[in-house]
Design a protein around this motif. Structure first.
Motif, PDB file in Angstrom:
ATOM      1  N   LEU A 368       0.860  -1.172   0.000  1.00 45.67           N
ATOM      2  CA  LEU A 368       0.000   0.000   0.000  1.00 45.67           C
ATOM      3  C   LEU A 368       0.900   1.226   0.000  1.00 45.67           C
ATOM      4  O   LEU A 368       1.767   1.369   0.862  1.00 45.67           O
ATOM      5  CB  LEU A 368      -0.894   0.008   1.249  1.00 45.67           C
ATOM      6  CG  LEU A 368      -1.847   1.200   1.390  1.00 45.67           C
ATOM      7  CD1 LEU A 368      -2.945   1.139   0.339  1.00 45.67           C
ATOM      8  CD2 LEU A 368      -2.456   1.223   2.801  1.00 45.67           C
ATOM      9  N   ILE A 369       0.706   2.112  -0.985  1.00 45.21           N
ATOM     10  CA  ILE A 369       1.473   3.349  -1.053  1.00 45.21           C
ATOM     11  C   ILE A 369       0.624   4.455  -0.432  1.00 45.21           C
ATOM     12  O   ILE A 369      -0.547   4.618  -0.770  1.00 45.21           O
ATOM     13  CB  ILE A 369       1.844   3.700  -2.506  1.00 45.21           C
ATOM     14  CG1 ILE A 369       2.641   2.558  -3.138  1.00 45.21           C
ATOM     15  CG2 ILE A 369       2.659   4.991  -2.560  1.00 45.21           C
ATOM     16  CD1 ILE A 369       2.868   2.722  -4.618  1.00 45.21           C
ATOM     17  N   ILE A 370       1.223   5.217   0.473  1.00 44.54           N
ATOM     18  CA  ILE A 370       0.504   6.252   1.209  1.00 44.54           C
ATOM     19  C   ILE A 370       1.225   7.582   1.029  1.00 44.54           C
ATOM     20  O   ILE A 370       2.443   7.667   1.218  1.00 44.54           O
ATOM     21  CB  ILE A 370       0.438   5.911   2.711  1.00 44.54           C
ATOM     22  CG1 ILE A 370      -0.189   4.537   2.930  1.00 44.54           C
ATOM     23  CG2 ILE A 370      -0.340   6.988   3.473  1.00 44.54           C
ATOM     24  CD1 ILE A 370      -0.056   4.040   4.368  1.00 44.54           C
ATOM     25  N   ALA A 386       3.781   0.490   2.650  1.00 39.99           N
ATOM     26  CA  ALA A 386       3.458  -0.454   3.721  1.00 39.99           C
ATOM     27  C   ALA A 386       3.161  -1.805   3.096  1.00 39.99           C
ATOM     28  O   ALA A 386       2.395  -1.897   2.122  1.00 39.99           O
ATOM     29  CB  ALA A 386       2.255   0.040   4.514  1.00 39.99           C
ATOM     30  N   SER A 387       3.741  -2.848   3.627  1.00 38.38           N
ATOM     31  CA  SER A 387       3.564  -4.182   3.059  1.00 38.38           C
ATOM     32  C   SER A 387       2.179  -4.728   3.385  1.00 38.38           C
ATOM     33  O   SER A 387       1.699  -4.616   4.517  1.00 38.38           O
ATOM     34  CB  SER A 387       4.627  -5.139   3.587  1.00 38.38           C
ATOM     35  OG  SER A 387       4.390  -6.454   3.116  1.00 38.38           O
ATOM     36  N   LEU A 388       1.543  -5.349   2.394  1.00 34.21           N
ATOM     37  CA  LEU A 388       0.257  -6.007   2.592  1.00 34.21           C
ATOM     38  C   LEU A 388       0.417  -7.495   2.869  1.00 34.21           C
ATOM     39  O   LEU A 388      -0.551  -8.165   3.235  1.00 34.21           O
ATOM     40  CB  LEU A 388      -0.624  -5.815   1.353  1.00 34.21           C
ATOM     41  CG  LEU A 388      -1.094  -4.384   1.076  1.00 34.21           C
ATOM     42  CD1 LEU A 388      -1.768  -4.303  -0.278  1.00 34.21           C
ATOM     43  CD2 LEU A 388      -2.023  -3.891   2.180  1.00 34.21           C
ATOM     44  N   VAL A 389       1.627  -8.023   2.692  1.00 27.88           N
ATOM     45  CA  VAL A 389       1.852  -9.460   2.882  1.00 27.88           C
ATOM     46  C   VAL A 389       2.728  -9.760   4.094  1.00 27.88           C
ATOM     47  O   VAL A 389       2.592 -10.808   4.722  1.00 27.88           O
ATOM     48  CB  VAL A 389       2.471 -10.089   1.610  1.00 27.88           C
ATOM     49  CG1 VAL A 389       1.482 -10.049   0.473  1.00 27.88           C
ATOM     50  CG2 VAL A 389       3.762  -9.390   1.210  1.00 27.88           C
ATOM     51  N   SER A 390       3.630  -8.852   4.459  1.00 33.07           N
ATOM     52  CA  SER A 390       4.487  -9.018   5.643  1.00 33.07           C
ATOM     53  C   SER A 390       4.454  -7.719   6.430  1.00 33.07           C
ATOM     54  O   SER A 390       5.383  -6.907   6.373  1.00 33.07           O
ATOM     55  CB  SER A 390       5.927  -9.359   5.235  1.00 33.07           C
ATOM     56  OG  SER A 390       5.969 -10.546   4.480  1.00 33.07           O
ATOM     57  N   PRO A 391       3.367  -7.473   7.146  1.00 31.39           N
ATOM     58  CA  PRO A 391       3.166  -6.178   7.793  1.00 31.39           C
ATOM     59  C   PRO A 391       4.320  -5.765   8.692  1.00 31.39           C
ATOM     60  O   PRO A 391       4.847  -6.557   9.462  1.00 31.39           O
ATOM     61  CB  PRO A 391       1.879  -6.388   8.595  1.00 31.39           C
ATOM     62  CG  PRO A 391       1.159  -7.479   7.865  1.00 31.39           C
ATOM     63  CD  PRO A 391       2.233  -8.390   7.372  1.00 31.39           C
ATOM     64  N   SER A 392       4.708  -4.510   8.571  1.00 29.99           N
ATOM     65  CA  SER A 392       5.748  -3.905   9.404  1.00 29.99           C
ATOM     66  C   SER A 392       5.535  -2.395   9.327  1.00 29.99           C
ATOM     67  O   SER A 392       4.590  -1.923   8.687  1.00 29.99           O
ATOM     68  CB  SER A 392       7.146  -4.289   8.902  1.00 29.99           C
ATOM     69  OG  SER A 392       7.317  -3.893   7.551  1.00 29.99           O
TER      70      SER A 392
END
Length: 425
Positions: A368-370, A386-392
């Protein structure tokens, strides 16, 4: 806390480009008057068509992020690499201005209209460009709001404008004129549009028209700012949140939970349809509503996109983003208002005091680009991934490129491909 700007995406595919010519109404039926001849030199026409045919499909096919902005009276779409450092492709609507001026003059209209590939909120609904990149959807507006608008497409190979409205209009003893608007291309290459603010039609590449149905999912009685996507053979008003099955959509809505009113989602079935806006019932069908509960507390969910068949990306109430796990079997028609609770799966981006200017799901659906800034200013805003598969924790990419800061929007890639015919009866 600041709240995410824009709310539910509004239909904004008709971005006005400069054009000339005018029409005056006379008699009981408004008819365009002769307009001054406007011509484009062969070399200018050939250059504009070639540049559009080369650059616009390249922008839409880019694997990296695409930014849209408003510059010098028209929109510009620019594709970047993942780091927002290098331009991969770019196209300005000003390139088409001479041809659109000519189209408007020949039709007796005031200006010709082409939509930005990003719309205003990152998703244009139906595409302003055909899947093969050879045609662009055009709307011709007239000086008076009471005059009929025309729709059609510009063939980038020949420079020919196919005016579908003019083909439908009848002259003679019994006259019949139509007002068409909101044109755009479906995935199968057909051009869709709204006729007389009531009914959707599609046109095949030969210009043959077929009446289409309107889904009651996400339905609104207001069709003046229409934002829709074609799913199967149905026009759907909430294009970004159609489930990959094509059977239902997550429609943003408020849900009563005891004494609390919470922002949640209505899992509305697409197959409930009408022929025309005027045919819509006074009471829409009930569908199952969902709310999110996290560690015992209810949590705001503004549905943005389906990341997978089970994971719904939500915008929280404090500029936070997360995914919720939703069982697709919950989507069904019911006899009265009901809701069910689902749980948070992953935290994607934490709450922030900064304003969210725009967000976008990457083409590969892995991040996700913010774009966020304390003062809601693109000139000083930062881009985060922000990662959608490996949240950090979201990672800062850098500033918004200077050339794209004016009315900056990211192409969202919200909508996954859906099964063809998923919304059909």
């Amino acid at each position: 806390m600041s709240s995410r700007r824009g709310g539910r995406p509004a239909m904004a595919i008709a971005v006005l480009l400069a054009a000339t010519g005018c029409a005056a109404a006379s008699g009981p039926v408004a008819q365009p008057q002769p307009s001054p001849r406007v011509s484009v030199t062969p070399d200018a026409r050939k250059t504009a068509l070639a540049e559009t045919a080369r650059s616009l499909p390249a922008v839409l096919a880019a694997q990296g992020p695409v930014a849209c902005s408003w510059n010098d009276g028209g929109w510009r779409a620019t594709a970047y690499d993942d780091a927002f450092r290098t331009r991969v492709a770019s196209f300005s609507s000003a390139t088409l201005a001479p041809l659109l001026t000519e189209i408007a003059a020949k039709a007796g209209g005031e200006k010709a209209v082409v939509g930005s590939p990003c719309g205003e909120e990152g998703d244009p609904g139906v595409s302003p460009v055909s899947p093969d990149g050879r045609r662009v959807a055009v709307q011709v507006d007239f000086p008076s709001s009471g005059d009929p608008t025309h729709v059609g497409w510009l063939d980038l190979g020949t420079g020919t404008f196919v005016d579908l409205t003019a083909r439908s209009n009848k002259t003679g003893y019994v006259k019949e004129t139509f007002s068409d608007k909101h044109p755009g291309f479906a995935p199968d290459g057909s051009l869709w549009f709204l006729r007389d603010s009531q009914q959707y039609f599609s046109a095949d590449p030969n210009g043959r028209l077929t009446p289409r149905k309107l889904s009651l999912a996400c339905f609104s009685n207001s069709n003046e700012d229409t934002f829709y996507r074609v799913v199967g053979s149905v026009a759907v008003m909430c294009p970004g949140t159609v489930h990959p099955s094509g059977r239902f959509a997550a429609d943003p809505g408020r849900v009563a939970v005891g004494i609390n009113i919470v922002q949640g989602a209505d899992l509305a079935i697409l197959g409930n349809t009408v022929d025309r806006y005027g045919d819509a019932p006074d009471w829409l069908p009930f569908s199952m509503k969902i709310v999110v509960r996290d560690d015992g507390a209810l949590r705001h969910c503004g549905p943005l996109a389906w990341i997978s068949a089970t994971d719904l990306l939500c915008a929280g109430g404090s500029n936070d983003f997360y995914t919720a796990r939703v069982n697709a079997r919950l989507a069904r028609d019911i006899d009265y208002a009901q809701h069910t609770e689902v749980k948070v799966k992953n935290e994607i981006a934490p709450a922030t005091e900064s304003s969210i200017i725009t967000v976008a799901v990457s083409r590969d659906r892995r991040s996700l680009i913010i774009a966020a800034d304390e003062n809601d200013d693109p000139a000083t805003a930062k881009l985060y991934r922000a990662s959608l598969v490996s949240p950090s924790a979201p990672v800062e990419i850098g500033p918004i490129p200077a050339e794209s800061r004016e009315h900056f929007t990211l192409l969202s890639n919200y909508q996954q491909p859906v099964r063809v015919g998923g919304a059909s009866h």
